[in-house]
Design a protein around this motif. Structure first.
Motif, short mmCIF file in Angstrom:
data_model
loop_
_atom_site.label_atom_id
_atom_site.label_comp_id
_atom_site.label_asym_id
_atom_site.label_seq_id
_atom_site.Cartn_x
_atom_site.Cartn_y
_atom_site.Cartn_z
N LEU A 124 53.60 62.58 5.81
CA LEU A 124 54.03 63.23 4.58
C LEU A 124 55.17 64.16 4.94
CD1 LEU A 124 53.61 63.76 1.54
CD2 LEU A 124 52.12 65.67 2.19
N TYR A 125 56.33 63.86 4.38
CA TYR A 125 57.54 64.64 4.64
C TYR A 125 57.77 65.58 3.45
CZ TYR A 125 62.57 65.54 5.26
OH TYR A 125 63.80 66.12 5.40
N ILE A 126 57.91 66.86 3.75
CA ILE A 126 58.20 67.84 2.70
C ILE A 126 59.58 68.41 2.97
CG2 ILE A 126 57.49 69.97 1.55
CD1 ILE A 126 54.64 69.44 2.49
N ALA A 127 60.47 68.23 2.04
CA ALA A 127 61.83 68.71 2.20
C ALA A 127 61.99 70.12 1.62
CB ALA A 127 62.80 67.76 1.51
N ALA A 128 62.82 70.90 2.29
CA ALA A 128 63.17 72.24 1.79
C ALA A 128 61.93 73.00 1.34
CB ALA A 128 64.19 72.13 0.66
N SER A 129 61.05 73.26 2.28
CA SER A 129 59.76 73.86 1.94
C SER A 129 59.90 75.21 1.22
CB SER A 129 58.91 74.03 3.20
OG SER A 129 59.58 74.85 4.14
N GLN A 130 58.92 75.48 0.35
CA GLN A 130 58.89 76.71 -0.43
C GLN A 130 57.53 77.39 -0.25
OE1 GLN A 130 59.48 75.30 -4.43
NE2 GLN A 130 61.54 74.51 -4.01
N PRO A 131 57.47 78.71 -0.46
CA PRO A 131 56.17 79.39 -0.34
C PRO A 131 55.09 78.78 -1.21
CG PRO A 131 57.93 81.00 -0.40
CD PRO A 131 58.58 79.66 -0.66
N GLY A 132 55.45 78.24 -2.35
CA GLY A 132 54.50 77.59 -3.24
C GLY A 132 53.92 76.31 -2.67
N ASP A 133 54.48 75.81 -1.58
CA ASP A 133 53.95 74.62 -0.92
C ASP A 133 52.77 74.97 -0.02
OD1 ASP A 133 57.30 73.30 -0.39
OD2 ASP A 133 55.92 73.00 -2.08
N SER A 134 52.53 76.25 0.18
CA SER A 134 51.43 76.68 1.05
C SER A 134 50.10 76.20 0.47
CB SER A 134 51.41 78.21 1.19
OG SER A 134 52.61 78.66 1.80
N ALA A 135 49.38 75.43 1.25
CA ALA A 135 48.12 74.81 0.81
C ALA A 135 47.61 73.98 1.98
CB ALA A 135 48.34 73.91 -0.41
N THR A 136 46.46 73.36 1.77
CA THR A 136 45.95 72.38 2.73
C THR A 136 46.25 70.99 2.21
OG1 THR A 136 44.20 73.85 3.53
CG2 THR A 136 43.92 71.49 3.92
N TYR A 137 46.77 70.13 3.07
CA TYR A 137 47.15 68.77 2.70
C TYR A 137 46.20 67.80 3.39
CZ TYR A 137 51.29 70.82 0.69
OH TYR A 137 52.13 71.58 -0.09
N LEU A 138 45.62 66.92 2.61
CA LEU A 138 44.65 65.96 3.12
C LEU A 138 45.12 64.54 2.84
CD1 LEU A 138 42.88 68.43 1.47
CD2 LEU A 138 41.09 67.35 2.81
N CYS A 139 44.84 63.67 3.79
CA CYS A 139 45.08 62.25 3.54
C CYS A 139 43.72 61.55 3.45
CB CYS A 139 45.97 61.62 4.59
SG CYS A 139 45.23 61.46 6.21
N ALA A 140 43.71 60.42 2.76
CA ALA A 140 42.46 59.71 2.53
C ALA A 140 42.71 58.22 2.44
CB ALA A 140 41.81 60.21 1.24
N VAL A 141 41.80 57.45 3.02
CA VAL A 141 41.89 55.99 2.97
C VAL A 141 40.51 55.42 2.63
CG1 VAL A 141 43.81 55.74 4.57
CG2 VAL A 141 41.48 55.82 5.45
N PRO A 142 40.48 54.23 2.04
CA PRO A 142 39.18 53.60 1.80
C PRO A 142 38.48 53.32 3.12
CG PRO A 142 40.89 52.54 0.51
CD PRO A 142 41.58 53.45 1.47
N SER A 143 37.17 53.53 3.14
CA SER A 143 36.43 53.35 4.39
C SER A 143 36.13 51.88 4.63
CB SER A 143 35.13 54.15 4.35
OG SER A 143 34.22 53.51 3.47
N SER A 144 35.62 51.61 5.80
CA SER A 144 35.28 50.24 6.16
C SER A 144 34.15 49.70 5.29
CB SER A 144 34.86 50.18 7.64
OG SER A 144 35.85 50.76 8.45
#
Lengths: 113, 114
Positions: free
Chosen positions: A75-95
């Protein structure tokens, strides 16, 4: 069993910097991959969904890429801002089935003004 | 925002008591899910439903039961709460398209079992 790893666990950057968050998964037989954002004390908000046939998806300053064969997404975030502060999670379907989505623990991002 | 309401938002209970959490959706989505989120473990699936009266187990289903008598409501019950069930519980919904399967989450229920 599908396992999802996110590196780094935490990241602190100055405002304006471009940054990359990483996600890796063990079972490449996936239909899609999702990136979410979670603010403290809140639920998850879907940011981007990449279908398994796609290489990337873009939404505003966010760009997510998928390399299914190597089990990786960024996940590429361009020109980051203070409002981007958070936790970022990725998710995929399980087996065990596409309804059973497996999440990474997340990357906690702090953008410093 | 997807119309998902979780209740209660916060709950404190004692070990051994039954607890029911409710998830209500206004999107008419087929699939509904219950997740728990714990530090170091991330989000883990407890149970999910693929239709009225149709449910299946997730990876951490022990000690939990669910029911779905209407499309819009999905209940999670802790029959006899234990301290290990102290967690933040999230409900999620999706439409059932396996390729374009976006998940939408509620705001969560903070449950403390003393």
């Amino acid at each position: 069993k599908q396992e999802v790893t996110q590196i780094p666990a935490a990241l602190s950057v100055p405002e304006g910097e471009n940054l990359v968050l990483n996600c890796s998964f063990t079972d490449s037989a996936i239909y899609n991959l999702q990136w979410f954002r979670q603010d403290p004390g809140k639920g998850l908000t879907s940011l981007l969904l990449i279908q398994s046939s796609q290489r990337e998806q873009t939404s505003g300053r966010l760009n997510a890429s998928l390399d299914k064969s190597s089990g990786r997404s960024t996940l590429y975030i361009a020109a980051s801002q203070p409002g981007d502060s958070a936790t970022y999670l990725c998710a995929v379907p399980s087996s065990g089935g596409y309804q059973k989505v497996t999440f990474g623990i997340g990357t906690k991002l702090q953008v410093i003004p | 925002d997807a119309g998902i309401t979780q209740s209660p938002r916060h709950k404190v209970t004692e070990t051994g008591t039954p607890v029911t959490l409710r998830c209500h959706q206004t999107e008419n989505h087929r699939y509904m899910y219950w997740y728990r989120q714990d530090p170091g473990h991330g989000l883990r699936l407890i149970h999910y439903s693929y239709g009225v009266k149709d449910t299946d187990k997730g990876e951490v289903s022990d000690g939990y039961s669910v029911s779905r008598s209407k499309t819009e409501d999905f209940l999670l019950t802790l029959e006899s709460a234990t301290s290990s069930q102290t967690s933040v519980y999230f409900c999620a919904i999706s439409g059932g398209d396996r390729v374009n399967e976006k998940l939408f989450f509620g705001s969560g229920t903070q449950l403390s079992v003393l």
